[in-house]
Design a protein around this motif. Structure first.
Motif, mmCIF file in Angstrom:
data_model
loop_
_atom_site.group_PDB
_atom_site.id
_atom_site.type_symbol
_atom_site.label_atom_id
_atom_site.label_comp_id
_atom_site.label_asym_id
_atom_site.label_seq_id
_atom_site.Cartn_x
_atom_site.Cartn_y
_atom_site.Cartn_z
ATOM 1 N N CYS A 107 1.784 3.759 -9.136
ATOM 2 C CA CYS A 107 1.170 3.581 -8.100
ATOM 3 C C CYS A 107 -0.166 4.803 -8.066
ATOM 4 O O CYS A 107 -1.139 4.258 -6.799
ATOM 5 N N LYS B 153 0.751 -1.521 0.514
ATOM 6 C CA LYS B 153 -0.033 0.228 -0.270
ATOM 7 C C LYS B 153 1.017 1.323 0.263
ATOM 8 O O LYS B 153 0.052 2.310 -0.329
ATOM 9 N N GLU B 154 1.877 1.562 0.250
ATOM 10 C CA GLU B 154 2.643 2.327 0.212
ATOM 11 C C GLU B 154 4.446 2.113 -0.504
ATOM 12 O O GLU B 154 4.863 0.475 -0.330
ATOM 13 N N SER C 228 6.005 7.449 -2.040
ATOM 14 C CA SER C 228 7.457 8.241 -1.271
ATOM 15 C C SER C 228 9.053 8.388 -2.017
ATOM 16 O O SER C 228 9.907 7.549 -1.934
ATOM 17 N N THR D 219 5.609 12.924 -2.809
ATOM 18 C CA THR D 219 4.979 12.057 -2.379
ATOM 19 C C THR D 219 4.022 12.171 -3.830
ATOM 20 O O THR D 219 3.409 13.092 -3.687
ATOM 21 N N LYS E 166 0.660 4.788 -1.766
ATOM 22 C CA LYS E 166 1.236 6.139 -1.857
ATOM 23 C C LYS E 166 2.546 6.491 -2.084
ATOM 24 O O LYS E 166 2.843 5.022 -1.907
ATOM 25 N N VAL F 252 0.171 11.365 -4.186
ATOM 26 C CA VAL F 252 -1.196 10.569 -4.018
ATOM 27 C C VAL F 252 -1.463 9.954 -4.977
ATOM 28 O O VAL F 252 -2.261 10.513 -6.173
#
Length: 402
Positions: free
Chosen positions: A295, A275-276, A303, A340, A301, A342
């Protein structure tokens, strides 16, 4: 071009191109080896075809079009081999900085003038006035192609070179690729810490076969990740590759793609998803667009770091990504040297994507056709690195109309 939605993808990317990065380096090295090597499976990408045509051209004016690698490698090659040339290109090429490379070549002894704007093409190369130094310093965080360009011509310098990379080194795998390819043509380099040492040596002609392109393969990982059902075969590709973009295997494993060797091919299939995703793209910046799109659409999410070099590619890829991701309800937020991603919470049923004269924008957003109808503006841009991309999409079940 319109790509109709297809969520079940099966087949082989038979027209996957050979590595553009390897092909372009090998063509420079082969020219320095007297053009006596037997080279197989050179990339059919426009950048490589330009290099193939231009590296031995007797013309005074050399038009590299939009090929950044070709501009940088040929600038070093023509300078150090004492050739008089004018290097020019498209309007975008004239906006891509080359001052750091020119300064380095001038320090070595090259006579180079800017025809228009200081620090940018077009360039006039007036020859080589003899080697003036054996030591150079160059920023490590700029394009690795500047560094590779100097490395490849270094053995033919009368005194060789010690090249110090200052600060953080970006795209290190591409520098290591250059050193490895030089070794396969008989030239040894020493790359320890931030210092590259190349003594005067002679390139030896050899027989060399170029492997498939991992940057091109990344779009098939994206298609597999986004499709509801998928099994894709990629030919002539090695998991033990010189190419930094082989990192897509590790990135996409967390985004739901399993990759395994099956005979002489790589098989991609569906796996579990996170999930990230946190990833530093310093050494594989060409994967950033592909990963950002996956993504965004998969609700992951992101980074990200190491995206700085995207500003000076075929377009400003960060701005382009931000513009196009908003069309599917996602965003790429920049704060200092951190980005980031989103993701969207609801995908539209149809979107038209601009490509900004950038092949990677077209190919990165096309995999969204597993989730919606996609319109791609100026689809011809893919000729730069993967001319048969649209044909391969058709072969696995997508329906395309122009």
């Amino acid at each position: 071009m319109t790509i109709q939605k297809n969520s079940s993808i099966y087949g082989t990317a038979n027209l996957l191109p050979a590595s553009k990065s390897i092909s372009n380096r090998v063509l420079i090295i082969n020219a320095l080896a007297g053009n006596a090597s037997q080279l197989h499976n050179l990339s059919d990408a426009n950048d490589t075809q330009l290099m193939l045509r231009l590296v031995n051209s007797k013309d005074r004016i050399i038009d590299v079009e939009d090929a950044g690698t070709t501009m940088r490698f040929l600038t070093a090659y023509f300078s150090i081999t004492n050739q008089r040339k004018v290097l020019t290109g498209t309007q975008r090429m004239k906006e891509r900085p080359i001052g750091i490379l020119v300064d380095a070549l001038r320090t070595l002894g090259a006579d180079i003038d800017y025809q228009e704007k200081e620090g940018y093409p077009p360039l006039t190369i007036n020859g080589f006035n003899g080697q003036k130094t054996t030591s150079l310093k160059i920023r490590g965080d700029i394009s690795s192609q500047f560094i590779s360009a100097i490395m490849m011509v270094a053995p033919v310098l009368p005194q060789g070179i010690k090249l110090e990379l200052e600060g953080k080194i970006g795209s290190r795998p591409y520098i290591e690729m250059t050193a490895s390819l030089m070794a396969q043509f008989g030239v040894k380099t020493k790359f320890v810490g931030n210092l590259i040492t190349v003594t005067p040596q002679t390139y030896t002609p050899t027989e060399f076969t170029v492997e498939s392109d991992w940057s091109a393969a990344s779009y098939w990982f994206a298609i597999t990740a986004l499709a509801e059902k998928a099994e894709v075969l990629l030919p002539r590709i090695s998991l033990h590759s010189l190419q930094g973009d082989r990192a897509i295997v590790d990135i996409m494993k967390t985004l739901g793609v399993e990759a395994e060797i099956e005979g002489s091919q790589l098989k991609l299939s569906k796996g579990s998803i996170t999930k990230e995703l946190r990833w530093d793209f310093t050494h594989c910046p060409d994967l950033a667009q592909t990963v950002a799109v996956v993504c965004a659409a998969k609700g992951v999410k992101g980074s990200f770091t190491g995206l700085e070099s995207l500003r000076i590619k075929e377009t400003d890829r960060i701005t382009a990504l931000q513009n196009e991701l908003k069309k599917i309800g996602a965003d790429l937020i920049e704060e200092s040297s951190q980005w980031t991603l989103v993701p969207t919470d609801k995908l539209p049923t149809r979107v038209t994507f601009a490509t900004y004269k950038d092949h990677r924008m077209a190919m990165a957003f096309a995999p969204l056709a597993t989730l919606m109808d996609v319109d791609i503006e100026n689809p011809g841009v893919v000729k730069k690195s993967y001319p048969n991309y649209w044909n391969d999409l058709k072969a696995v079940g997508f329906h395309l109309t122009e």
